[in-house]
Every structure is written in C-alpha cells, then in structure tokens.
Write an enzyme that holds these catalytic residues in place. Structure first.
Site, PDB file in Angstrom:
ATOM      1  N   TYR A   1       0.692  -1.214  -0.008  1.00 40.37           N
ATOM      2  CA  TYR A   1       0.061  -0.075   0.198  1.00 40.37           C
ATOM      3  C   TYR A   1       0.846   1.254  -0.044  1.00 40.37           C
ATOM      4  O   TYR A   1       1.718   1.621   1.040  1.00 40.37           O
ATOM      5  CB  TYR A   1      -0.827   0.083   1.327  1.00 40.37           C
ATOM      6  CG  TYR A   1      -1.846  -1.189   1.371  1.00 40.37           C
ATOM      7  CD1 TYR A   1      -2.384  -1.740   0.240  1.00 40.37           C
ATOM      8  CD2 TYR A   1      -2.262  -1.591   2.405  1.00 40.37           C
ATOM      9  CE1 TYR A   1      -3.393  -2.896   0.156  1.00 40.37           C
ATOM     10  CE2 TYR A   1      -3.172  -2.766   2.513  1.00 40.37           C
ATOM     11  CZ  TYR A   1      -3.676  -3.345   1.528  1.00 40.37           C
ATOM     12  OH  TYR A   1      -4.457  -4.464   1.530  1.00 40.37           O
TER      13      TYR A   1
ATOM     14  N   HIS B   1      -0.054 -11.974   0.694  1.00 41.89           N
ATOM     15  CA  HIS B   1      -0.930 -10.995  -0.127  1.00 41.89           C
ATOM     16  C   HIS B   1      -1.505 -11.192  -1.463  1.00 41.89           C
ATOM     17  O   HIS B   1      -0.535 -11.370  -2.398  1.00 41.89           O
ATOM     18  CB  HIS B   1      -0.260  -9.456   0.056  1.00 41.89           C
ATOM     19  CG  HIS B   1      -1.045  -8.208  -0.196  1.00 41.89           C
ATOM     20  ND1 HIS B   1      -0.675  -7.198  -0.247  1.00 41.89           N
ATOM     21  CD2 HIS B   1      -2.340  -8.095  -0.435  1.00 41.89           C
ATOM     22  CE1 HIS B   1      -1.635  -6.162  -0.493  1.00 41.89           C
ATOM     23  NE2 HIS B   1      -2.656  -6.840  -0.929  1.00 41.89           N
TER      24      HIS B   1
END
Ligand code: NAD
Length: 317
Positions: free
Chosen positions: A56, A122
């Site tokens: 992110y 992820h």
C-alpha cells in the site's frame, strides 16, 4: 464497539476494522496530522484491528500506521496489527521463502513493532498456488515460530483460492483468510464459503464493504478494476440514496456488519470524520437495525450486477 472472536486465534477483533491502505495515499494524499487523528479517534472509539501491507503506497501505509500507533502511545497488547507479504509496488509479486522471510523484518522495522498479530500472504492468486502451499506457508510457519507473527493468513480476490490452499496444508497452518469485495450489498458471494471456513476453524476477515469506493458519494478511484456496468450501477445506487437524503456508505457498512460469521469488516479510512461515521453506522445498526426500505431499493438497483466481479491473478493449472 462489539468484539468478535477471530476463528480459533483467541483474538477478539472489533467488528469495524481499520483498513490502512488509504494511509498509503492510494485514494488521495493524506496529511500526517489527519492520519494520526484518524487512528487516535479509531482507538478511542474501540477499533482495535488495523490492517496494512508493504504494497500500500509502496511501504508508505506501513510507515504511517507505525507512526500513528506510536503517536497514540497505545499499549502493544491493546491493538491487533496485520500486515502482508509477497506483493510489492516496485518488485511485483514474490512469494518465495527468501522474500517473505526478509519481508517481515522490513515490515516490523517500518511499523516499529517486534511482532505483528497477523501476517498474510498478499493476493496469492498472482502466483501458482502450489508455491503458496509448498513454499510460502512453510516459510510463514517459521516466522510464526520465531515470534515475528502470531498468526498466518492468506488474501486474494477469487474465492476458489481458499479451499485450494486450505485443503492442501496441515490443519492450523493457516489461521485466517482475508477476502475482499465479496461481502457487500452488490456482492455476497463469500456467504457460500462461510460454512466451509468455519469447518476448517479459519477466521474470516472481510474487506472493502464499500467495494473500494464504489459505494461512496465520491465514487471509485481511477484505478478501480470493476467493469463499467458495475461502476454505473453503484453510482445509480449512490445517487438514489443521496436524493433521499441518505447515505449509501452507511447502508453498505451496516449491511456488511450484519453477518456474525464474519469477524471483522475492514474499511479503508483516511480521516477522523470517516472513522466517526463508520463507527456510528455500526452503533446505529446494533440499536436501531438497518433501513430495510432503503436496502430493498438499493438491492433492486444493484440486482442486474449482483456478484459481478473482475478477473484477478494468473491462470492456475
Ligand atoms: P473500502 O471498500 O473500505 O473503501 C475505501 C474507500 O472508501 C476510501 O476511499 C475511503 O476513504 C472511503 N470511505 C471510507 N469510509 C467512508 C465514509 N464514511 N464516507 C465516505 N467515504 C468513505 O475499500 P478498501 O480501503 O480497499 O478496503 C478496506 C481495507 O481492507 C484496505 O484498506 C486494506 O487494509 C484491506 N484490503 C485488503 C485487500 C487484500 O488483502 N487483497 C484487498 C482490499 C482491501
């Protein structure tokens, strides 16, 4: 704020979880004071679960979340912090044992923590799932044994990834899953998987109740991968709510929170106001319930695009 058990972890997570991807500036720039105020307010209102990733904002979200938690001076055992590994902004995907083992050290340094509560692989659909089963999960187990992560999770969009992995790993080696965009007003497909996940004793985190911005007045960011059909139906639903003086975001939050089989709903937040609104939505749900009439109207608008999603990941063998 209501707390719910997260599978067999013994963790009790707040039903509203703080998604920290916006703190990586992925939905627009967030000044540091604004980020700190949002996290402080979240803690004050009983949110104890924070989710980030090195991906992110190319590590920014982790660094900013670490800074905000330090600034709030919250005792370590009062917060549940999750981060991820295997997906990076500059490097792309790398779920090798070497990379994920380095990754946790990098994440801990950025977060300023000795351990995370949950470490997820992820978006695992971007590698061959055999690698996740045979290489990544065993490496994550070692990280767990070393005390750098208390629990292990997997995340991704296609729901088929979860049974694929969970049917092939030793029981207890994956503690939680994080699914996104599959439990909200426009897409409830996660519901079919809940009995299976429960039978495996795996905790369920559901992210993106606002479908990554589709169910907001501001609409989605430029990069949103949804097909146009879905974007325009969600816009029509938001317009309908606005015309009635109501909030699509509140309705969407409440809808996602209604299922007790989902331990926590991770919503991305970048301001104190959003934290207050989303927590207020949860409290209102527990006292007054959802606006049934509005829900029926919005469901009718979204019916033509129900469970419509988008492709994600590589072709699995
Ligand atoms: P989301 O559905 O939570 O939507 C976030 C957007 O809605 C942001 O633009 C935010 O500013 C806005 N918003 C939030 N509250 C609002 C309010 N009250 N009024 C108006 N706008 C509001 O999508 P998300 O942020 O992508 O998902 C939540 C979190 O879940 C992420 O931050 C991340 O931590 C996690 N997540 C993980 C994965 C994964 O692991 N693959 C995928 C998606 C999300």
């Amino acid at each position: 704020m209501e707390l719910r058990e997260l599978g067999g972890t013994g963790l009790r997570v707040s039903t509203v979880g703080f998604g920290a991807s916006p703190l990586g500036n992925v939905f627009g720039d967030v000044p540091r004071d604004t980020a700190r105020a949002a996290v402080r307010r979240a803690l004050d209102l009983g949110i104890n679960f924070f989710d980030t990733s090195p991906y992110y904002g190319g590590t920014i979200s982790e660094s900013v979340l670490g800074d905000c938690l330090r600034h709030a001076a919250v005792p370590r055992d009062r917060v549940i912090v999750a981060t991820k590994c295997g997906r990076y902004k500059d490097e792309g995907f790398d779920f090798s044992a070497n990379r994920v083992t380095r990754s946790i050290d990098e994440s801990l340094a950025r977060l300023g923590l000795d351990y995370v509560d949950i470490l997820h692989a992820h978006d695992i659909e971007f590698t061959h799932l055999e690698q996740i089963v045979n290489e990544t999960i065993p490496a994550l187990q070692k990280i767990k044994e070393n005390g750098k992560a208390r629990f292990i999770g997997i995340t991704g969009l296609p729901l088929s990834i979860y049974p694929y992995v969970l049917d092939r790993v030793a029981p207890g080696s994956v503690d939680v899953i994080l699914s996104y965009c599959h439990y909200g007003i426009n897409d409830t497909s996660l519901v079919d998987l809940l009995p299976y996940l429960k039978s495996k004793g795996v905790g369920v985190i559901s992210a993106s109740p606002l479908s990554m911005g589709l169910l907001t007045d501001n609409g989605p960011p430029e990069w949103h991968p949804a097909p146009e059909e879905l974007k325009s139906a969600c816009k029509a639903a938001a317009d309908h709510c606005r015309k009635k003086g109501k909030s699509i975001t509140k309705l969407a939050m409440q809808y996602s929170l209604m299922n007790n089989e989902i331990s926590t709903v991770l919503v991305g937040m970048n301001s104190l106001e959003q934290v207050e609104e989303n927590v207020a939505a949860a409290l209102e749900l527990s006292t007054s319930g959802i606006d049934d009439e509005l829900l029926r109207e919005v469901e009718a608008i979204l019916e033509p695009v129900k469970n419509l999603t988008w492709p994600s990941g590589i072709q699995q063998a």
